[in-house]
Design a protein around this motif. Sequence first.
Motif, mmCIF file in Angstrom:
data_model
loop_
_atom_site.group_PDB
_atom_site.id
_atom_site.type_symbol
_atom_site.label_atom_id
_atom_site.label_comp_id
_atom_site.label_asym_id
_atom_site.label_seq_id
_atom_site.Cartn_x
_atom_site.Cartn_y
_atom_site.Cartn_z
ATOM 1 N N MET A 299 53.261 -44.568 -51.483
ATOM 2 C CA MET A 299 54.242 -44.453 -50.641
ATOM 3 C C MET A 299 54.305 -45.394 -49.507
ATOM 4 S SD MET A 299 56.536 -42.701 -49.696
ATOM 5 C CE MET A 299 57.603 -41.998 -48.279
ATOM 6 N N ALA A 300 53.054 -46.022 -48.908
ATOM 7 C CA ALA A 300 52.995 -47.058 -48.222
ATOM 8 C C ALA A 300 53.679 -48.426 -48.492
ATOM 9 C CB ALA A 300 51.345 -47.189 -47.617
ATOM 10 N N ALA A 301 53.173 -48.577 -49.802
ATOM 11 C CA ALA A 301 53.757 -49.784 -50.525
ATOM 12 C C ALA A 301 55.430 -49.835 -50.728
ATOM 13 C CB ALA A 301 53.039 -49.805 -52.059
ATOM 14 N N VAL A 302 55.723 -48.703 -50.670
ATOM 15 C CA VAL A 302 57.425 -48.573 -50.988
ATOM 16 C C VAL A 302 57.838 -48.757 -49.628
ATOM 17 C CG1 VAL A 302 59.278 -47.131 -51.239
ATOM 18 C CG2 VAL A 302 57.211 -47.113 -52.838
ATOM 19 N N LEU A 303 57.236 -48.107 -48.440
ATOM 20 C CA LEU A 303 57.855 -48.475 -47.434
ATOM 21 C C LEU A 303 57.688 -50.126 -46.828
ATOM 22 C CD1 LEU A 303 56.301 -45.344 -45.238
ATOM 23 C CD2 LEU A 303 58.667 -45.718 -45.877
ATOM 24 N N ILE A 304 56.576 -50.529 -47.117
ATOM 25 C CA ILE A 304 56.374 -52.050 -46.690
ATOM 26 C C ILE A 304 57.731 -52.829 -47.686
ATOM 27 C CG2 ILE A 304 55.110 -54.115 -47.107
ATOM 28 C CD1 ILE A 304 52.417 -51.936 -46.677
ATOM 29 N N LEU A 305 57.733 -52.432 -48.729
ATOM 30 C CA LEU A 305 58.497 -53.469 -49.616
ATOM 31 C C LEU A 305 60.005 -52.821 -49.090
ATOM 32 C CD1 LEU A 305 57.114 -52.970 -53.051
ATOM 33 C CD2 LEU A 305 57.224 -55.087 -51.788
ATOM 34 N N ALA A 306 60.310 -51.752 -48.611
ATOM 35 C CA ALA A 306 61.488 -51.463 -47.982
ATOM 36 C C ALA A 306 61.829 -52.322 -46.744
ATOM 37 C CB ALA A 306 61.644 -49.943 -47.807
ATOM 38 N N PHE A 307 60.791 -52.452 -45.897
ATOM 39 C CA PHE A 307 60.944 -53.285 -44.897
ATOM 40 C C PHE A 307 61.229 -54.644 -45.086
ATOM 41 C CE2 PHE A 307 58.749 -56.246 -42.047
ATOM 42 C CZ PHE A 307 59.436 -55.909 -40.995
ATOM 43 N N VAL A 308 60.481 -55.170 -46.121
ATOM 44 C CA VAL A 308 60.788 -56.656 -46.415
ATOM 45 C C VAL A 308 62.143 -56.879 -46.951
ATOM 46 C CG1 VAL A 308 59.887 -58.509 -48.102
ATOM 47 C CG2 VAL A 308 58.294 -56.996 -46.687
ATOM 48 N N ARG B 109 50.230 -48.466 -55.481
ATOM 49 C CA ARG B 109 49.084 -49.341 -55.288
ATOM 50 C C ARG B 109 48.774 -49.138 -53.856
ATOM 51 N NH1 ARG B 109 48.106 -52.777 -59.595
ATOM 52 N NH2 ARG B 109 46.606 -53.887 -58.263
ATOM 53 N N PRO B 110 47.184 -49.327 -53.587
ATOM 54 C CA PRO B 110 46.534 -49.137 -52.396
ATOM 55 C C PRO B 110 47.105 -50.458 -51.461
ATOM 56 C CG PRO B 110 44.981 -49.827 -53.727
ATOM 57 C CD PRO B 110 46.193 -49.437 -54.804
ATOM 58 N N VAL B 111 46.970 -50.433 -50.171
ATOM 59 C CA VAL B 111 47.350 -51.140 -49.162
ATOM 60 C C VAL B 111 46.149 -51.838 -48.508
ATOM 61 C CG1 VAL B 111 48.918 -51.909 -47.249
ATOM 62 C CG2 VAL B 111 49.859 -50.514 -49.160
ATOM 63 N N ASN B 112 46.090 -53.171 -48.668
ATOM 64 C CA ASN B 112 44.998 -53.823 -47.856
ATOM 65 C C ASN B 112 45.426 -53.695 -46.379
ATOM 66 O OD1 ASN B 112 43.327 -55.597 -46.564
ATOM 67 N ND2 ASN B 112 42.292 -56.036 -48.547
ATOM 68 N N LEU B 113 44.589 -53.280 -45.348
ATOM 69 C CA LEU B 113 45.388 -53.000 -43.840
ATOM 70 C C LEU B 113 44.957 -54.300 -43.350
ATOM 71 C CD1 LEU B 113 44.361 -49.217 -42.990
ATOM 72 C CD2 LEU B 113 46.527 -50.257 -43.924
ATOM 73 N N ALA C 64 48.048 -56.484 -41.566
ATOM 74 C CA ALA C 64 47.945 -57.079 -40.220
ATOM 75 C C ALA C 64 48.136 -58.459 -40.141
ATOM 76 C CB ALA C 64 46.487 -56.802 -39.537
ATOM 77 N N ALA C 65 47.699 -59.328 -41.158
ATOM 78 C CA ALA C 65 47.873 -60.602 -41.376
ATOM 79 C C ALA C 65 49.384 -60.786 -41.421
ATOM 80 C CB ALA C 65 47.219 -61.321 -42.350
ATOM 81 N N TYR C 66 50.093 -60.152 -42.275
ATOM 82 C CA TYR C 66 51.449 -60.220 -42.682
ATOM 83 C C TYR C 66 52.177 -60.010 -41.442
ATOM 84 C CZ TYR C 66 55.727 -60.030 -45.243
ATOM 85 O OH TYR C 66 56.998 -60.180 -45.979
ATOM 86 N N ALA C 67 52.117 -58.799 -40.810
ATOM 87 C CA ALA C 67 52.588 -58.473 -39.388
ATOM 88 C C ALA C 67 52.515 -59.607 -38.611
ATOM 89 C CB ALA C 67 51.899 -57.275 -38.780
ATOM 90 N N LEU C 68 51.549 -60.472 -38.417
ATOM 91 C CA LEU C 68 51.424 -61.642 -37.573
ATOM 92 C C LEU C 68 52.256 -62.688 -38.039
ATOM 93 C CD1 LEU C 68 47.491 -61.802 -36.793
ATOM 94 C CD2 LEU C 68 49.276 -61.016 -35.203
ATOM 95 N N LEU D 193 48.960 -60.120 -52.258
ATOM 96 C CA LEU D 193 47.350 -59.639 -52.327
ATOM 97 C C LEU D 193 47.099 -58.620 -51.575
ATOM 98 C CD1 LEU D 193 46.373 -63.327 -51.183
ATOM 99 C CD2 LEU D 193 45.638 -62.268 -53.257
ATOM 100 N N MET D 194 48.155 -58.283 -50.513
ATOM 101 C CA MET D 194 47.914 -56.934 -49.914
ATOM 102 C C MET D 194 47.944 -55.706 -50.751
ATOM 103 S SD MET D 194 50.770 -55.355 -47.213
ATOM 104 C CE MET D 194 51.140 -56.857 -46.726
ATOM 105 N N PHE D 195 48.511 -55.872 -51.970
ATOM 106 C CA PHE D 195 48.676 -54.599 -53.139
ATOM 107 C C PHE D 195 47.681 -54.794 -54.278
ATOM 108 C CE2 PHE D 195 53.261 -55.017 -51.461
ATOM 109 C CZ PHE D 195 53.104 -53.862 -50.692
ATOM 110 N N GLY D 196 46.878 -55.860 -54.036
ATOM 111 C CA GLY D 196 45.611 -56.360 -54.897
ATOM 112 C C GLY D 196 46.454 -57.122 -55.944
ATOM 113 N N LEU D 197 47.614 -57.670 -56.100
ATOM 114 C CA LEU D 197 48.003 -58.708 -56.938
ATOM 115 C C LEU D 197 47.642 -59.924 -56.987
ATOM 116 C CD1 LEU D 197 51.349 -56.386 -56.982
ATOM 117 C CD2 LEU D 197 49.579 -56.588 -58.734
#
Length: 162
Positions: free
Chosen positions: A1-10, A62-66, A70-74, A128-132
């Motif tokens: 679910m977190a990955a979908v929210l992040i991708l929706a934001f992007v 996929r799991p999200v590397n927090l 954070a780096a992406y947010a910066l 990378l955040m998604f382990g890809l």
Amino acid sequence: MAAVLILAFVTLQRLGELVLARRNTARLLAAGAVERAPGHYRYMVALHAGWLAGLWVLAPGRPVNLVLLAAYALLQLLRVWVLATLGPRWTTRILVLPGAPLVHRGPYRFLSHPNYAVVVGEIALLPLMFGLAWYAVLFSVLNAAVLTVRIRAENTALGLAR
């Protein structure tokens, strides 16, 4: 679910940027700006669309590397700084407005092309955040090829504007 929210934001962010870019492009062209080196633009658009579309296929669930989140947010803070600094001159195309001075404030005091630094980071960090990792490498190499052409063309165009 977190990955979908992040991708929706992007995705929403990119769509918003396209609206802003089109608006700014129309205003700049109406003010007498000239587009330079448009031939590579479709490749840049295809690269970004393919990158994001592929992430929509590969990342959900996929799991999200927090730490990388954070780096992406910066990076997004730097993106906002770039957009705010360029204001109505920010666009996705290479436009030269005769007589307009080059921008040397904001992040442009430190980097010639801060927006591309953000893009390089995003192209790598989001997968990378998604382990890809393989996806990050693939699109980083493709992006480097496009940016090599883009930055050369932009530097030439900016030289014309001086």
